[in-house]
Design an enzyme around this catalytic site. Sequence first.
Site, PDB file in Angstrom:
ATOM      1  N   GLU A 169      43.633  67.383  28.892  1.00 38.81           N
ATOM      2  CA  GLU A 169      44.005  68.632  29.409  1.00 38.81           C
ATOM      3  C   GLU A 169      42.949  68.991  30.677  1.00 38.81           C
ATOM      4  O   GLU A 169      41.571  68.657  30.372  1.00 38.81           O
ATOM      5  CB  GLU A 169      44.034  69.762  28.606  1.00 38.81           C
ATOM      6  CG  GLU A 169      44.413  71.120  29.174  1.00 38.81           C
ATOM      7  CD  GLU A 169      45.618  71.163  30.026  1.00 38.81           C
ATOM      8  OE1 GLU A 169      46.591  70.731  29.551  1.00 38.81           O
ATOM      9  OE2 GLU A 169      45.532  71.435  31.303  1.00 38.81           O
ATOM     10  N   LYS A 224      39.949  60.899  31.902  1.00 38.44           N
ATOM     11  CA  LYS A 224      39.632  62.435  31.701  1.00 38.44           C
ATOM     12  C   LYS A 224      38.126  62.688  31.761  1.00 38.44           C
ATOM     13  O   LYS A 224      37.477  63.583  32.513  1.00 38.44           O
ATOM     14  CB  LYS A 224      40.097  63.143  30.284  1.00 38.44           C
ATOM     15  CG  LYS A 224      39.683  64.400  29.875  1.00 38.44           C
ATOM     16  CD  LYS A 224      40.101  65.415  30.831  1.00 38.44           C
ATOM     17  CE  LYS A 224      39.135  66.630  30.879  1.00 38.44           C
ATOM     18  NZ  LYS A 224      39.461  67.804  30.014  1.00 38.44           N
ATOM     19  N   CYS A 280      32.279  70.803  28.773  1.00 32.93           N
ATOM     20  CA  CYS A 280      32.707  69.571  28.917  1.00 32.93           C
ATOM     21  C   CYS A 280      31.749  68.498  29.692  1.00 32.93           C
ATOM     22  O   CYS A 280      31.450  67.587  29.353  1.00 32.93           O
ATOM     23  CB  CYS A 280      34.141  69.494  29.925  1.00 32.93           C
ATOM     24  SG  CYS A 280      35.434  70.273  28.709  1.00 32.93           S
TER      25      CYS A 280
HETATM   26  C1  UDX Z   1      35.874  71.478  33.663  1.00 27.21           C
HETATM   27  C2  UDX Z   1      37.039  70.710  34.642  1.00 27.21           C
HETATM   28  O1  UDX Z   1      36.921  71.435  35.963  1.00 27.21           O
HETATM   29  C3  UDX Z   1      38.272  70.769  34.176  1.00 27.21           C
HETATM   30  O2  UDX Z   1      38.985  69.860  34.942  1.00 27.21           O
HETATM   31  C4  UDX Z   1      38.126  70.356  32.604  1.00 27.21           C
HETATM   32  O3  UDX Z   1      39.435  70.224  31.949  1.00 27.21           O
HETATM   33  C5  UDX Z   1      37.060  70.981  31.878  1.00 27.21           C
HETATM   34  O4  UDX Z   1      35.809  70.972  32.553  1.00 27.21           O
HETATM   35  P1  UDX Z   1      35.221  74.039  33.144  1.00 27.21           P
HETATM   36  O5  UDX Z   1      34.146  73.772  32.458  1.00 27.21           O
HETATM   37  O6  UDX Z   1      36.359  75.087  32.714  1.00 27.21           O
HETATM   38  O7  UDX Z   1      36.382  72.865  33.700  1.00 27.21           O
HETATM   39  O8  UDX Z   1      34.848  74.752  34.548  1.00 27.21           O
HETATM   40  P2  UDX Z   1      34.436  74.285  36.114  1.00 27.21           P
HETATM   41  O9  UDX Z   1      35.075  75.119  37.257  1.00 27.21           O
HETATM   42  O10 UDX Z   1      34.658  72.819  36.407  1.00 27.21           O
HETATM   43  O11 UDX Z   1      32.941  74.542  36.175  1.00 27.21           O
HETATM   44  C6  UDX Z   1      32.000  74.120  35.500  1.00 27.21           C
HETATM   45  C7  UDX Z   1      30.555  74.377  35.899  1.00 27.21           C
HETATM   46  O12 UDX Z   1      30.262  74.039  37.221  1.00 27.21           O
HETATM   47  C8  UDX Z   1      30.297  75.903  35.766  1.00 27.21           C
HETATM   48  O13 UDX Z   1      29.118  76.389  35.236  1.00 27.21           O
HETATM   49  C9  UDX Z   1      30.641  76.505  37.203  1.00 27.21           C
HETATM   50  O14 UDX Z   1      29.708  77.465  37.581  1.00 27.21           O
HETATM   51  C10 UDX Z   1      29.802  75.090  37.919  1.00 27.21           C
HETATM   52  N1  UDX Z   1      30.089  74.838  39.144  1.00 27.21           N
HETATM   53  C11 UDX Z   1      31.565  74.651  39.550  1.00 27.21           C
HETATM   54  C12 UDX Z   1      29.218  74.849  40.256  1.00 27.21           C
HETATM   55  O15 UDX Z   1      28.140  75.106  39.962  1.00 27.21           O
HETATM   56  N2  UDX Z   1      29.832  74.809  41.604  1.00 27.21           N
HETATM   57  C13 UDX Z   1      30.900  74.372  41.891  1.00 27.21           C
HETATM   58  O16 UDX Z   1      31.122  74.137  42.985  1.00 27.21           O
HETATM   59  C14 UDX Z   1      31.976  74.373  40.805  1.00 27.21           C
END
Ligand code: UDX
Length: 470
Positions: A169, A224, A280
Amino acid sequence: MTIKIKNICCIGAGYVGGPTMAVIAKHCKDIQVNVVDINKKRINDWNSNNLDKLPIYEPGLAEIIIKTRGNNLHFSNLVQENIASADMIFISVNTPTKKSGFGAGKASDLKWIDLCAREISKYACGHTIVVEKSTLPIKTADTIKQILGSSKKTPAGELKTFSVLSNPEFLSEGTAINDLENPDRILIGGEEKESIDTLISIYKNWVPEEKILTTNIWSSELSKLISNAFLAQRISSINSISALCEKTGANIKEVSLAIGGDKRIGKKFLNTGPGFGGSCFKKDILNLIYICNHYGLPEVSNYWSKVIDINQWQTKRISRLVVEKLFGTLTSKRIGILGFSYKANTNDTRESPAINICKDLLEEGAILQIYDPKVSFEQVEYELENCVELDSKKNISKFNWIYSETMEKASEGCDALIILTEWDEFSKIDWGLISDKMRSPAWIFDTRLISNSKEATNYGLNVWNVGIGD
Ligand code: UDX
Ligand code: ADP
């Protein structure tokens, strides 16, 4: 040829299982979707009539739950019964990093997966398609297959057969419903065509067929992990450059825009911040490092470990900077924390950079006033429990942190405010109102580049922006 699926069972009613099954139930009205979990409270919360009590906050989720729950979507603790009646079982349990034993701190802890596979092996009937949804180390399907293979007949002597697929996912918290409704791609790894086609037939109810990719099972499992590693790598790259921008007078927003304009690089995931959090990224990279070492590839594992090093460094340098700007001491100074979740639009705090920043500041003697629109007092308490003794009834720690119900309360008497999560409301802060509540000379530290810092400066506040400086 596809198999007619009447009953789906999803083991694990968490951030992945809950929303994913809600969307499947919404689009597949002729399938009964049963989400089961061993956690009684979690299931009670999923069944609560008060939708504010759903165990996870996710925009758009409550609306789907209202329409499907009790019709073809059910939440229960009846794990064995629902395994027995399922034609297809999704495994969506947690796979955190191991805390002890071989591979501690790096490898994924597969005890929940192992347990699930044993339950499936024992209680499944007839032919069952088992789908790995959780992010798993490459080759886990082999383990699952071996466990499933160990019991072949029901007590009544009926033959049991299994087919194992990998279907990771890619949803992102905070945008999970949109990600599930309009995925970039659906990845299905497996060997048996009939099972693969059956899973495809479910997704085809709402996903265009050209977005459904099929691969061998190992490519699917590995992809993944690698997707998450690449995304995290981008964040560490931009965060490392944020520090360089602060030193040189370059502006990270402008740099992100300029480099993201190159289609080969792309605009997304170039927002600097206090370091990535969530359940993750860190876990998956640690797992990747472990796997590379296992296969005798230390150069590859060293390369990926730098992504984590930079992430930890970014968080730490923000804590250090706050201490420096507040004249080298935080003793008895009040600091407002705006945002505790690891990103906006979720109540999830797993690996949130706010946790370590708060702990650092508490160790320096600060009094924290913590506000987050969706994270509860109990959750903040859980994350900071090693730090302080608490009086939970009063929402006040015996020593040094207070849970604030509003942003205004969090800023009362503060020497500094630190924006740690990019909640929309922090982009609309009325700095006139907030500056009146703070103690002068007051500092704003914006680690998400979300606030109107010009306006804050006009009200006499000192402002530090990540990747820009002060
Ligand atoms: C991530 C993956 O994006 C997703 O595809 C996978 O299924 C699960 O892990 P998630 O952890 O829910 O999803 O959020 P994501 O939007 O990826 O952000 C992860 C972290 O990175 C957050 O702490 C966010 O604040 C940070 N982030 C994200 C940044 O600091 N800068 C960015 O440009 C994007
Ligand atoms: P994710 O973010 O991957 O969805 P969560 O921790 O939010 O992870 O959810 C995983 C869920 O799986 C938890 O609610 C946990 O209770 C549940 N779980 C773990 N092992 C089992 C099991 N053997 N049977 C049923 N539920 C399980």
